[in-house]
Design an enzyme around this catalytic site. Structure first.
Site, PDB file in Angstrom:
ATOM      1  CD  GLU A  78      13.499   3.755   7.132  1.00 37.70           C
ATOM      2  OE1 GLU A  78      13.827   4.861   7.608  1.00 37.70           O
ATOM      3  OE2 GLU A  78      13.645   3.804   5.620  1.00 37.70           O
ATOM      4  N   GLY A 120       7.842   4.647   7.651  1.00 37.71           N
ATOM      5  CA  GLY A 120       6.694   5.860   8.012  1.00 37.71           C
ATOM      6  C   GLY A 120       7.059   6.502   9.422  1.00 37.71           C
ATOM      7  CB  SER A 121       5.338   8.443  11.730  1.00 36.72           C
ATOM      8  OG  SER A 121       3.809   7.687  11.722  1.00 36.72           O
ATOM      9  CB  THR A 122       8.461   7.182  15.630  1.00 38.27           C
ATOM     10  OG1 THR A 122       9.524   7.119  14.868  1.00 38.27           O
ATOM     11  CG2 THR A 122       8.440   6.391  16.970  1.00 38.27           C
ATOM     12  N   GLY A 138       4.556   3.170  13.697  1.00 35.19           N
ATOM     13  CA  GLY A 138       5.373   2.127  13.965  1.00 35.19           C
ATOM     14  C   GLY A 138       5.078   1.613  15.130  1.00 35.19           C
ATOM     15  CE  LYS A 150      -1.786   2.501   3.149  1.00 36.66           C
ATOM     16  NZ  LYS A 150      -1.961   3.694   2.675  1.00 36.66           N
ATOM     17  CB  CYS A 175      13.594   8.721   7.247  1.00 33.72           C
ATOM     18  SG  CYS A 175      14.013   7.802   6.082  1.00 33.72           S
ATOM     19  CD  GLU A 193      11.185  11.837  11.208  1.00 34.09           C
ATOM     20  OE1 GLU A 193      10.038  11.613  11.495  1.00 34.09           O
ATOM     21  OE2 GLU A 193      11.854  11.542  10.333  1.00 34.09           O
TER      22      GLU A 193
END
Ligand code: NAI
Ligand code: MG
Length: 481
Positions: free
Chosen positions: A261, A239-241, A244, A187, A295, A392
């Site tokens: 990641e 993607g974002s932490t 995640g 996706k 990133c 970030e």
């Protein structure tokens, strides 16, 4: 003073004439584009102009189920049994077809995501093809890649990717999965689905057996349905932490394999013995090119005190020459911010930086009246406790600190929740080795920045995630032994 470095270029827009976009895209499931059971579509826009580019299907749980079942059937009936050397031919063919359609892919990438054409043309698309070439080479050599072990495929890989490198992230995920003998449900991000859908066309035309790769579009709930599907054996997420962490919780207690990641807050460290002009160029490349939507962006700069004034003067001069504007113009250095949400987030952080008392400096360039743009921004006199140093931002915003000793800079550079990458600029090889062993970062670049190669593994420490992509490590992540 600054003026002597500045001149105007004539506009050099890349042509869009060869680009063919459908009005509407369906879901790529079982080797065909099929209408979504949800009956819903959503639009994707060009962030530089606000123009609507196409509508794409919004997959719901039932659509995800169809895609996973197609992948599972293709795995059991065809792909799992196919000899590696046959799998390799398909992967190789996909690489060749990406090369053949490179111009079209690059232009669509820049239109849908806002990144400068120079970047999508010279980095994203060639690297995407290279990942397929590289992993095609391993498909029939798995037992040599992992001697004395018996590598086996996992099954269905569910892959969820972000908007900063849409085609490249698709390649990073799909190529090793196929080489290892898995099938895929991928996706793309909701703001940048188009190159993944073009890749779906390439995959269909490559003759890859139906259902080996399925590409479906949708928002976060579509991603969550992939993660939670019981027949998905491996989850790969970039993607974002924040997301995640949700995914990690969601699969806890299952035997799904996972690689994450996530975010980063990389330090670029300039020592007094560095070649300063190259270092400044590397810093600019690391945070301003591609709008800081990386990133591993070098969003923190540490400069040794003795050269700080020189470096900051050079940096400000270089910032003045950066061209912000039309992503399709070949002279553009900084394109459009990917979405309104992202621009709002960046502007919020710029305000936070000002409120925290750091000294802000922006290039005097003008930015287009339409679309989402942000000037390259520098914060001086920042400190470890500042939010703009710890969090970030994912935009063209650089926080600068100075340091005196190696011990001090290592301590400061490591003292954040992230650990994805870092850059070291020095003339001394011994200093490079000292730094690379002490930096808690997955990748440390020395006297260069943001350089990628399919053979070299990439991934993070701490809240930047775990697992590696690229190289043999990236292949191992799609195998059991
Ligand atoms: P995000 O993490 O929400 O989106 C990434 C992908 O995950 C998208 O395909 C999205 O649809 C999907 N997703 C969202 N929620 C999900 C869920 N619960 N389960 C499964 N999949 C889900 O990132 P977003 O909101 O686009 O950006 C927010 C911030 O994340 C950025 O400002 C940036 O700081 C960071 N980011 C980091 C990236 C990286 O490469 N490390 C890439 C993109 C964003
Ligand atoms: Mg878009």
């Amino acid at each position: 003073m600054v003026g002597e470095f500045k001149w105007d270029y004539a506009p050099a827009p890349e042509s869009k004439d060869h680009v063919r976009l459908e009005k509407q895209y369906d879901l790529f499931i079982g080797g065909k584009f099929v209408k979504p059971l949800s009956k819903k579509y959503f639009a994707t826009y060009n962030p530089a102009t606000g123009e609507k580019l196409a509508e794409v299907a919004q997959a719901n749980e039932k659509d995800v189920d169809l895609a996973v079942k197609a992948a599972k059937a293709a795995y059991d009936k065809v792909w799992k049994k196919m000899p590696g050397k046959e799998r390799a031919k398909y992967i190789y063919r996909i690489a060749r077809m990406i090369q053949e359609r490179a111009r079209e892919l690059a232009v669509i990438e820049s239109m849908d995501g806002g990144k400068p054409i120079r970047e999508s043309r010279d980095v994203d698309v060639p690297l995407a093809a290279n990942h397929f070439f590289y992993y095609a080479g391993w498909a029939d050599k798995l037992e040599y890649a992992f001697p004395n072990r018996t590598p086996q495929s996992l099954g269905v890989a569910g892959q969820i990717i972000p908007w900063n490198f849409p085609l490249l992230m698709a390649a990073w995920k799909i190529a090793p999965a196929l080489a290892a003998g898995n099938t895929v449900v991928l996706k793309p991000a909701e703001t940048t689905p188009l190159t993944a859908l073009k890749l779906a066309e390439i995959i269909r035309d490559s003759g890859l057996p139906d259902g080996v790769v399925n590409i479906i579009t949708g928002y976060g709930d579509t991603g969550a349905a992939i993660v939670n599907h019981p027949q998905v054996n491996k989850v790969a997420f970039t993607g974002s932490t924040q997301v995640g962490k949700i995914i990690q919780k969601a699969i806890a207690g299952t035997d799904k394999k996972i690689t994450l990641e996530l975010g980063g807050k990389a330090a670029n460290i300039i020592f007094e013995d560095a070649a300063l002009d190259q270092a400044v160029e590397g810093v600019v490349n690391g945070i301003f090119f591609n709008q800081g939507h990386v990133c591993c962006a070098g969003s923190r700069l540490f400069v040794q005190e003795s050269v700080a004034d020189t470096v900051i003067r050079k940096l400000k001069q270089r910032m003045e020459t950066l061209i912000v504007g039309d992503p399709l113009d070949k002279n553009t250095d900084i394109g459009a911010i990917n979405s309104k949400e992202q621009l709002d987030k960046i502007n919020e952080y710029i305000q936070i930086g000002i409120n925290e008392g750091a000294e802000m400096h922006q290039s005097s360039c003008s930015i287009p009246a339409k679309g989402y743009f942000c000037k390259p921004t520098l914060f001086l006199h920042t400190s470890q406790s500042h939010r703009i140093v710890q969090e970030e931002i994912f935009g063209p915003v650089l926080a600068v600190q100075t340091f005196r000793t190696i011990e001090e800079v290592i301590e400061k550079a490591n003292n954040i929740p992230y650990g994805l990458s870092a850059g070291v600029w020095t003339d001394k090889g011994s200093k490079i080795f000292n730094m690379t062993t002490k930096m808690r970062a997955g990748v440390v670049w020395a006297n260069t920045y943001n350089k990628f190669d399919p053979a070299s593994p990439f991934g993070g420490y701490k809240e930047s995630g775990f697992g590696r992509e690229g190289g043999l490590h990236g292949l191992a992540a799609y195998l059991k032994f």
